[in-house]
Design a protein around this motif. Sequence first.
Motif, PDB file in Angstrom:
ATOM      1  N   VAL A 304     -95.059  99.667  48.729  1.00  0.00           N
ATOM      2  CA  VAL A 304     -94.068 100.632  49.209  1.00  0.00           C
ATOM      3  C   VAL A 304     -94.346 101.985  48.571  1.00  0.00           C
ATOM      4  CG1 VAL A 304     -91.618 101.177  49.426  1.00  0.00           C
ATOM      5  CG2 VAL A 304     -92.359  98.783  49.408  1.00  0.00           C
ATOM      6  N   SER A 305     -94.484 103.019  49.400  1.00  0.00           N
ATOM      7  CA  SER A 305     -94.650 104.390  48.929  1.00  0.00           C
ATOM      8  C   SER A 305     -93.437 105.189  49.388  1.00  0.00           C
ATOM      9  CB  SER A 305     -95.940 104.987  49.502  1.00  0.00           C
ATOM     10  OG  SER A 305     -96.158 106.294  48.992  1.00  0.00           O
ATOM     11  N   ILE A 306     -92.696 105.761  48.431  1.00  0.00           N
ATOM     12  CA  ILE A 306     -91.382 106.339  48.706  1.00  0.00           C
ATOM     13  C   ILE A 306     -91.383 107.848  48.526  1.00  0.00           C
ATOM     14  CG2 ILE A 306     -88.950 106.343  48.007  1.00  0.00           C
ATOM     15  CD1 ILE A 306     -89.405 103.486  46.932  1.00  0.00           C
ATOM     16  N   GLY A 307     -90.950 108.553  49.574  1.00  0.00           N
ATOM     17  CA  GLY A 307     -90.711 109.988  49.484  1.00  0.00           C
ATOM     18  C   GLY A 307     -91.883 110.775  48.921  1.00  0.00           C
ATOM     19  N   ARG A 308     -91.643 111.459  47.823  1.00  0.00           N
ATOM     20  CA  ARG A 308     -92.656 112.336  47.247  1.00  0.00           C
ATOM     21  C   ARG A 308     -93.765 111.570  46.544  1.00  0.00           C
ATOM     22  NH1 ARG A 308     -91.470 117.374  48.121  1.00  0.00           N
ATOM     23  NH2 ARG A 308     -89.308 117.976  48.572  1.00  0.00           N
ATOM     24  N   GLU A 309     -93.703 110.259  46.524  1.00  0.00           N
ATOM     25  CA  GLU A 309     -94.855 109.481  46.079  1.00  0.00           C
ATOM     26  C   GLU A 309     -95.995 109.588  47.082  1.00  0.00           C
ATOM     27  OE1 GLU A 309     -92.277 105.947  43.807  1.00  0.00           O
ATOM     28  OE2 GLU A 309     -93.420 105.516  45.630  1.00  0.00           O
ATOM     29  N   ASN A 310     -95.659 109.908  48.335  1.00  0.00           N
ATOM     30  CA  ASN A 310     -96.688 110.081  49.352  1.00  0.00           C
ATOM     31  C   ASN A 310     -97.461 111.362  49.066  1.00  0.00           C
ATOM     32  OD1 ASN A 310     -95.997 107.790  51.059  1.00  0.00           O
ATOM     33  ND2 ASN A 310     -94.139 108.917  51.573  1.00  0.00           N
ATOM     34  N   PRO A 311     -98.791 111.312  49.082  1.00  0.00           N
ATOM     35  CA  PRO A 311     -99.578 112.494  48.734  1.00  0.00           C
ATOM     36  C   PRO A 311     -99.501 113.615  49.762  1.00  0.00           C
ATOM     37  CG  PRO A 311    -101.013 110.713  49.487  1.00  0.00           C
ATOM     38  CD  PRO A 311     -99.632 110.135  49.350  1.00  0.00           C
ATOM     39  N   TYR A 312     -99.072 113.303  50.980  1.00  0.00           N
ATOM     40  CA  TYR A 312     -98.976 114.315  52.031  1.00  0.00           C
ATOM     41  C   TYR A 312     -97.572 114.901  52.020  1.00  0.00           C
ATOM     42  CZ  TYR A 312     -99.039 116.396  56.708  1.00  0.00           C
ATOM     43  OH  TYR A 312     -98.950 117.263  57.775  1.00  0.00           O
ATOM     44  N   ASP A 313     -97.464 116.228  51.831  1.00  0.00           N
ATOM     45  CA  ASP A 313     -96.165 116.881  51.696  1.00  0.00           C
ATOM     46  C   ASP A 313     -95.256 116.641  52.893  1.00  0.00           C
ATOM     47  OD1 ASP A 313     -96.861 117.852  49.235  1.00  0.00           O
ATOM     48  OD2 ASP A 313     -97.464 119.838  49.954  1.00  0.00           O
ATOM     49  N   GLY A 314     -95.835 116.506  54.072  1.00  0.00           N
ATOM     50  CA  GLY A 314     -95.032 116.306  55.274  1.00  0.00           C
ATOM     51  C   GLY A 314     -94.254 115.010  55.278  1.00  0.00           C
ATOM     52  N   LEU A 315     -94.622 114.076  54.390  1.00  0.00           N
ATOM     53  CA  LEU A 315     -93.945 112.781  54.321  1.00  0.00           C
ATOM     54  C   LEU A 315     -93.035 112.685  53.100  1.00  0.00           C
ATOM     55  CD1 LEU A 315     -96.864 110.382  55.382  1.00  0.00           C
ATOM     56  CD2 LEU A 315     -95.057 111.384  56.802  1.00  0.00           C
ATOM     57  N   ALA A 316     -92.615 113.819  52.582  1.00  0.00           N
ATOM     58  CA  ALA A 316     -91.778 113.828  51.377  1.00  0.00           C
ATOM     59  C   ALA A 316     -90.415 113.205  51.612  1.00  0.00           C
ATOM     60  CB  ALA A 316     -91.612 115.259  50.861  1.00  0.00           C
ATOM     61  N   GLU A 317     -89.983 113.092  52.865  1.00  0.00           N
ATOM     62  CA  GLU A 317     -88.688 112.477  53.163  1.00  0.00           C
ATOM     63  C   GLU A 317     -88.863 111.123  53.851  1.00  0.00           C
ATOM     64  OE1 GLU A 317     -86.763 115.403  55.551  1.00  0.00           O
ATOM     65  OE2 GLU A 317     -86.099 116.587  53.851  1.00  0.00           O
ATOM     66  N   ALA A 318     -90.066 110.570  53.776  1.00  0.00           N
ATOM     67  CA  ALA A 318     -90.361 109.305  54.454  1.00  0.00           C
ATOM     68  C   ALA A 318     -90.873 108.263  53.463  1.00  0.00           C
ATOM     69  CB  ALA A 318     -91.412 109.526  55.549  1.00  0.00           C
ATOM     70  N   SER A 319     -90.775 107.013  53.867  1.00  0.00           N
ATOM     71  CA  SER A 319     -91.341 105.909  53.097  1.00  0.00           C
ATOM     72  C   SER A 319     -92.301 105.128  53.978  1.00  0.00           C
ATOM     73  CB  SER A 319     -90.239 104.980  52.577  1.00  0.00           C
ATOM     74  OG  SER A 319     -89.508 105.585  51.532  1.00  0.00           O
ATOM     75  N   VAL A 320     -93.301 104.562  53.343  1.00  0.00           N
ATOM     76  CA  VAL A 320     -94.279 103.732  54.032  1.00  0.00           C
ATOM     77  C   VAL A 320     -94.298 102.369  53.365  1.00  0.00           C
ATOM     78  CG1 VAL A 320     -96.694 103.467  54.718  1.00  0.00           C
ATOM     79  CG2 VAL A 320     -95.671 105.749  54.625  1.00  0.00           C
ATOM     80  N   VAL A 321     -94.158 101.317  54.172  1.00  0.00           N
ATOM     81  CA  VAL A 321     -94.236  99.935  53.692  1.00  0.00           C
ATOM     82  C   VAL A 321     -95.439  99.302  54.380  1.00  0.00           C
ATOM     83  CG1 VAL A 321     -93.075  97.700  53.547  1.00  0.00           C
ATOM     84  CG2 VAL A 321     -91.738  99.821  53.391  1.00  0.00           C
ATOM     85  N   ALA A 322     -96.413  98.833  53.606  1.00  0.00           N
ATOM     86  CA  ALA A 322     -97.649  98.346  54.220  1.00  0.00           C
ATOM     87  C   ALA A 322     -98.217  97.170  53.443  1.00  0.00           C
ATOM     88  CB  ALA A 322     -98.687  99.474  54.281  1.00  0.00           C
ATOM     89  N   THR A 323     -99.063  96.421  54.117  1.00  0.00           N
ATOM     90  CA  THR A 323     -99.796  95.328  53.485  1.00  0.00           C
ATOM     91  C   THR A 323    -101.120  95.153  54.213  1.00  0.00           C
ATOM     92  OG1 THR A 323     -99.643  93.037  52.703  1.00  0.00           O
ATOM     93  CG2 THR A 323     -98.853  93.477  54.932  1.00  0.00           C
ATOM     94  N   GLY A 324    -102.050  94.462  53.579  1.00  0.00           N
ATOM     95  CA  GLY A 324    -103.359  94.261  54.174  1.00  0.00           C
ATOM     96  C   GLY A 324    -103.389  93.036  55.065  1.00  0.00           C
ATOM     97  N   TYR A 325    -104.367  93.015  55.952  1.00  0.00           N
ATOM     98  CA  TYR A 325    -104.612  91.832  56.777  1.00  0.00           C
ATOM     99  C   TYR A 325    -106.111  91.727  56.991  1.00  0.00           C
ATOM    100  CZ  TYR A 325    -105.745  94.633  60.902  1.00  0.00           C
ATOM    101  OH  TYR A 325    -106.348  95.505  61.772  1.00  0.00           O
ATOM    102  N   GLY A 326    -106.557  90.541  57.353  1.00  0.00           N
ATOM    103  CA  GLY A 326    -107.966  90.354  57.679  1.00  0.00           C
ATOM    104  C   GLY A 326    -108.870  90.781  56.545  1.00  0.00           C
ATOM    105  N   SER A 327    -109.821  91.666  56.849  1.00  0.00           N
ATOM    106  CA  SER A 327    -110.837  92.068  55.873  1.00  0.00           C
ATOM    107  C   SER A 327    -110.466  93.331  55.119  1.00  0.00           C
ATOM    108  CB  SER A 327    -112.179  92.283  56.594  1.00  0.00           C
ATOM    109  OG  SER A 327    -112.058  93.288  57.592  1.00  0.00           O
ATOM    110  N   GLY A 328    -109.187  93.665  55.043  1.00  0.00           N
ATOM    111  CA  GLY A 328    -108.765  94.792  54.224  1.00  0.00           C
ATOM    112  C   GLY A 328    -108.110  95.925  54.969  1.00  0.00           C
ATOM    113  N   ALA A 329    -107.983  95.839  56.292  1.00  0.00           N
ATOM    114  CA  ALA A 329    -107.237  96.855  57.035  1.00  0.00           C
ATOM    115  C   ALA A 329    -105.747  96.691  56.732  1.00  0.00           C
ATOM    116  CB  ALA A 329    -107.509  96.725  58.532  1.00  0.00           C
ATOM    117  N   LYS A 330    -104.946  97.694  57.090  1.00  0.00           N
ATOM    118  CA  LYS A 330    -103.533  97.692  56.737  1.00  0.00           C
ATOM    119  C   LYS A 330    -102.653  97.709  57.986  1.00  0.00           C
ATOM    120  CE  LYS A 330    -103.966  98.125  52.193  1.00  0.00           C
ATOM    121  NZ  LYS A 330    -103.938  99.442  51.548  1.00  0.00           N
ATOM    122  N   VAL A 331    -101.486  97.102  57.840  1.00  0.00           N
ATOM    123  CA  VAL A 331    -100.449  97.160  58.855  1.00  0.00           C
ATOM    124  C   VAL A 331     -99.154  97.489  58.125  1.00  0.00           C
ATOM    125  CG1 VAL A 331    -100.045  94.662  58.711  1.00  0.00           C
ATOM    126  CG2 VAL A 331     -99.251  95.929  60.708  1.00  0.00           C
ATOM    127  N   GLY A 332     -98.318  98.333  58.739  1.00  0.00           N
ATOM    128  CA  GLY A 332     -97.091  98.691  58.047  1.00  0.00           C
ATOM    129  C   GLY A 332     -96.165  99.505  58.930  1.00  0.00           C
TER     130      GLY A 332
END
Length: 361
Positions: A304-332
Amino acid sequence: MLSVVVRLRSRVDRSQGPWQSSGGGAMSEPRKLEVLRAIVEDYVHSREPVGSKALVERHHLGVSSATIRNDMAVLEEEGLIAAPHTSAGRIPTDKGYRLFVDRISQVKPLSAAERRAIHSLLEGPDEVDDILERTVRLLSQLTNQVAVVQYPHSNRALVRHVEFVLLGPKQVLVVLIADTGSVGQKVIDAGSDVSNEALMLLRSRFLGSIAATQLALLPQVLPSVVALCPPELRSLAQTLAQGLQSLSDTSREERILMAGTANLARSNVDFPLSIGPVLEALEEQVVMLRLLSDMGDDPRGVTVSIGRENPYDGLAEASVVATGYGSGAKVGILGPTRMDYPTTMAAVRAVARYFSRILGG
């Protein structure tokens, strides 16, 4: 689908939850952690700042409003909650959400009925494009957020099948199928009339030489395959090899697929500055690819990446929840920081596990 979503959301127990307290300093006292948990859950549910009186009425905290006000003052001093305006209520900060997520001891498993529903929705054609489309649609509907999935990494993908189909006197459909399930096809101009017999012979030569070869190694292998073809077919073989190389390059490009962008419009109140930068980040696939790729692994299997933990300033008010699948790609998923983290984490992990199983990863 609606029943699946309802059952999934019902798993978030507002009175218990997978909450883990720990001993230590003042902010580790179980009651204060419970107050933070209650504030997060109430704010996610109501979208309104939470006051001490409401906490006492809605939660069995076993103390008075005055005590809760003192606890909230400590939480605010620690930067875990804040007052959005002159209201007496408080809302969680990025730091508060982070503590809440970190204190979730484990991601709740889905029920047997939910697992069967996800499994049935992901069954169907086994071509990777179809699976990806069903996956992002399902995850978006389960979470009411924007679902994002990376195409499977193809650096290790192997050639499973090659097909040449005559469409016209000079037109040939070149098909390249990888063991990941991805299917690439391209219509090429052979430059002169082509016979089915010649295509069948060349297909046999190419398939016998490159089957089970990594896509990344095709540039090194294809020239030798062409050189071994009959001289009278070498020009056609070279054209077919170029088509296969083009398909291989395309299949190895980093790409993502998204669904549920409209959910952001319904959550625009959660982006008080502007929803524009979030939409721009989604449109810039490079931003999302880099963000997903940089998200590390978590012991619970969901990051889980929350708010300003995201390196892109445009996502400072957003969160990303993700996990890997298969050979290392991500879904979230991507959504506002005010989201139902336990339910979202459970949905992302469950869908990723079924997705990996279908792809054989």
